[in-house]
Write a protein that holds these residues in place. Structure first.
Motif, PDB file in Angstrom:
ATOM      1  N   ASN A 135      66.945  51.490  43.003  1.00  0.00           N
ATOM      2  CA  ASN A 135      67.288  51.638  41.585  1.00  0.00           C
ATOM      3  C   ASN A 135      67.584  53.100  41.243  1.00  0.00           C
ATOM      4  O   ASN A 135      68.484  53.394  40.458  1.00  0.00           O
ATOM      5  CB  ASN A 135      66.109  51.136  40.741  1.00  0.00           C
ATOM      6  N   ALA A 136      66.843  54.006  41.845  1.00  0.00           N
ATOM      7  CA  ALA A 136      67.014  55.428  41.526  1.00  0.00           C
ATOM      8  C   ALA A 136      68.278  56.005  42.158  1.00  0.00           C
ATOM      9  O   ALA A 136      69.012  56.759  41.520  1.00  0.00           O
ATOM     10  CB  ALA A 136      65.791  56.214  41.985  1.00  0.00           C
ATOM     11  N   SER A 137      68.560  55.656  43.408  1.00  0.00           N
ATOM     12  CA  SER A 137      69.683  56.315  44.086  1.00  0.00           C
ATOM     13  C   SER A 137      70.659  55.382  44.772  1.00  0.00           C
ATOM     14  O   SER A 137      71.635  55.862  45.349  1.00  0.00           O
ATOM     15  CB  SER A 137      69.169  57.320  45.134  1.00  0.00           C
ATOM     16  N   GLY A 138      70.419  54.074  44.769  1.00  0.00           N
ATOM     17  CA  GLY A 138      71.316  53.161  45.472  1.00  0.00           C
ATOM     18  C   GLY A 138      71.281  53.439  46.963  1.00  0.00           C
ATOM     19  O   GLY A 138      70.351  54.064  47.479  1.00  0.00           O
ATOM     20  N   ASN A 139      72.311  52.976  47.664  1.00  0.00           N
ATOM     21  CA  ASN A 139      72.440  53.289  49.092  1.00  0.00           C
ATOM     22  C   ASN A 139      73.922  53.244  49.460  1.00  0.00           C
ATOM     23  O   ASN A 139      74.763  52.994  48.596  1.00  0.00           O
ATOM     24  CB  ASN A 139      71.586  52.329  49.948  1.00  0.00           C
ATOM     25  N   ARG A 140      74.227  53.489  50.693  1.00  0.00           N
ATOM     26  CA  ARG A 140      75.632  53.557  51.101  1.00  0.00           C
ATOM     27  C   ARG A 140      76.334  52.209  51.045  1.00  0.00           C
ATOM     28  O   ARG A 140      77.503  52.113  50.696  1.00  0.00           O
ATOM     29  CB  ARG A 140      75.711  54.112  52.534  1.00  0.00           C
ATOM     30  N   ASP A 141      75.589  51.159  51.395  1.00  0.00           N
ATOM     31  CA  ASP A 141      76.165  49.806  51.382  1.00  0.00           C
ATOM     32  C   ASP A 141      76.424  49.288  49.965  1.00  0.00           C
ATOM     33  O   ASP A 141      77.210  48.369  49.771  1.00  0.00           O
ATOM     34  CB  ASP A 141      75.216  48.822  52.069  1.00  0.00           C
ATOM     35  N   GLY A 142      75.665  49.815  49.003  1.00  0.00           N
ATOM     36  CA  GLY A 142      75.798  49.318  47.634  1.00  0.00           C
ATOM     37  C   GLY A 142      75.091  48.002  47.402  1.00  0.00           C
ATOM     38  O   GLY A 142      75.290  47.364  46.363  1.00  0.00           O
ATOM     39  N   PHE A 143      74.296  47.585  48.351  1.00  0.00           N
ATOM     40  CA  PHE A 143      73.512  46.365  48.134  1.00  0.00           C
ATOM     41  C   PHE A 143      72.214  46.436  48.901  1.00  0.00           C
ATOM     42  O   PHE A 143      72.063  47.212  49.858  1.00  0.00           O
ATOM     43  CB  PHE A 143      74.293  45.109  48.523  1.00  0.00           C
ATOM     44  N   LEU A 144      71.290  45.607  48.463  1.00  0.00           N
ATOM     45  CA  LEU A 144      70.021  45.457  49.160  1.00  0.00           C
ATOM     46  C   LEU A 144      69.799  43.956  49.319  1.00  0.00           C
ATOM     47  O   LEU A 144      69.845  43.212  48.332  1.00  0.00           O
ATOM     48  CB  LEU A 144      68.916  46.088  48.305  1.00  0.00           C
ATOM     49  N   GLY A 145      69.606  43.521  50.556  1.00  0.00           N
ATOM     50  CA  GLY A 145      69.336  42.105  50.810  1.00  0.00           C
ATOM     51  C   GLY A 145      67.861  41.922  51.111  1.00  0.00           C
ATOM     52  O   GLY A 145      67.305  42.657  51.934  1.00  0.00           O
TER      53      GLY A 145
END
Ligand code: AKG
Ligand code: FE2
Length: 324
Positions: free
Chosen positions: A54-64
């Motif tokens: 939530n704070a910074s996201g990630n490179r993929d743009g998703f979390l599974g």
């Protein structure tokens, strides 16, 4: 790919879910308030992952999230064939996960013009679905940033799976701007930067008019120059100027090149960063036997991007204002 095995948390998550009201739609605000309290009690390992995303996201743009508590096939009702769900439908486990995980991230939001303003959506195949609808199956559902044309665009789209398609063929495709941006030359980035392009809207937002045309303006790239937000819809974005058409084409190709497929199976929950990605779904073949693919969907708003002007509660329903 960012997929987290949650089987180790299943016991704790099942216990949290058991503390939610059994009939979520009877008092949805109360239900989501309770979910908010339970979200503070998530196992630390999982809670921290969600807070960091939530704070910074990630490179993929998703979390599974994989291996969450899910209703067993023989305890699950038949896959719906209509929407919205009946008000007295008992809580499903994947809906419980969407409630608690969603509240850890932000506020569940209903969109008045979409599915009668309901907050928990069933996503299932439907014969003769409109080609832009999540109810399609045998055709590709093309890349879209969810409601990119809506001033109160959701920050996250959460999809949870109760049933996969029989052949486990359907893939949810995600393309992230953090991965695609380096593939777009500076010249094209500048062209697309902070530039509202004509954009059509989904059928639900057309006010009963068959085709009102491009009534919104959507910026493909905006926000922080070094880490931009993305607004991209392959069907609805309608650039008219040839230079815009060309630049959107380059962005489009870059997004294709970085696409990641996620095949959702029961117990999976996919969190899509809707400000940094666009998503699609590949074709599959329904059997219309009551056991077709069945996802649950919610939209979450957070303060990021000005999506919460003030005073909101989880479960509120907002009305449509097009971006311009
Ligand atoms: O069915 C899927 O995997 C995704 C469908 C979709 O785009 C949505 O429900 O927003
Ligand atoms: Fe979608």
């Amino acid at each position: 790919m960012t997929v987290v095995d949650c089987t180790g948390f299943a016991g704790q998550l099942t216990a949290l879910a058991a503390r939610l009201p059994d009939i979520p739609r009877r008092d949805l605000h109360g239900f989501l308030e309770r979910a908010g309290e339970l979200a503070a009690e998530l196992p630390t390992g999982l809670g921290t992952l969600l807070d960091e995303f939530n704070a910074s996201g990630n490179r993929d743009g998703f979390l599974g999230l994989r291996g969450l508590p899910v209703d067993a096939e023989d305890g699950l009702p038949p896959t719906p064939t209509s929407t919205p769900a009946p008000l007295d439908r008992p809580l499903l486990r994947m809906e419980a996960m969407l409630a608690i995980v969603g509240r850890r991230l932000g506020l569940h939001t209903g969109y008045k013009e979409l599915r009668a303003g309901t907050v928990f959506h069933d996503v299932y195949p439907s014969p003769n679905a409109h080609h832009l609808s999540s109810e399609t199956s045998e055709t590709l559902l093309e890349f879209h940033t969810e409601m990119a044309y809506h001033v109160l665009q959701p920050n996250y789209v959460l999809l949870a799976c109760s049933r996969a398609d029989h052949e486990r063929r359907a893939a949810t495709l995600v393309a992230s701007i953090r991965k695609a941006l380096p593939l777009v030359s500076e010249e094209y980035q500048n062209r697309l930067w902070d530039r509202p392009l004509p954009c059509r809207v989904d059928v639900a937002f057309r006010g009963g008019v068959a085709d009102p045309g491009a009534i919104a303006g959507v910026k493909p790239l905006y926000g922080d120059v070094t880490d931009p937000f993305l607004g991209y819809d392959r069907e609805l974005l309608a650039p008219a100027d040839p230079e815009d058409v060309e630049a959107v084409g380059v962005l489009s190709k870059a997004l294709d090149e970085v696409t990641e497929p996620v095949r959702l199976v029961p117990g999976d929950l996919l969190i899509l960063d809707n400000f940094r990605t666009t998503h699609a779904r590949t074709p599959f073949t329904p059997r219309w036997d009551g056991a077709d693919r069945w996802l649950h969907r919610v939209y979450i708003r957070t303060p990021r991007g000005g999506q919460l002007p003030g005073g909101e509660r989880a479960g509120d329903v907002v009305t449509f204002t097009p971006r311009s």
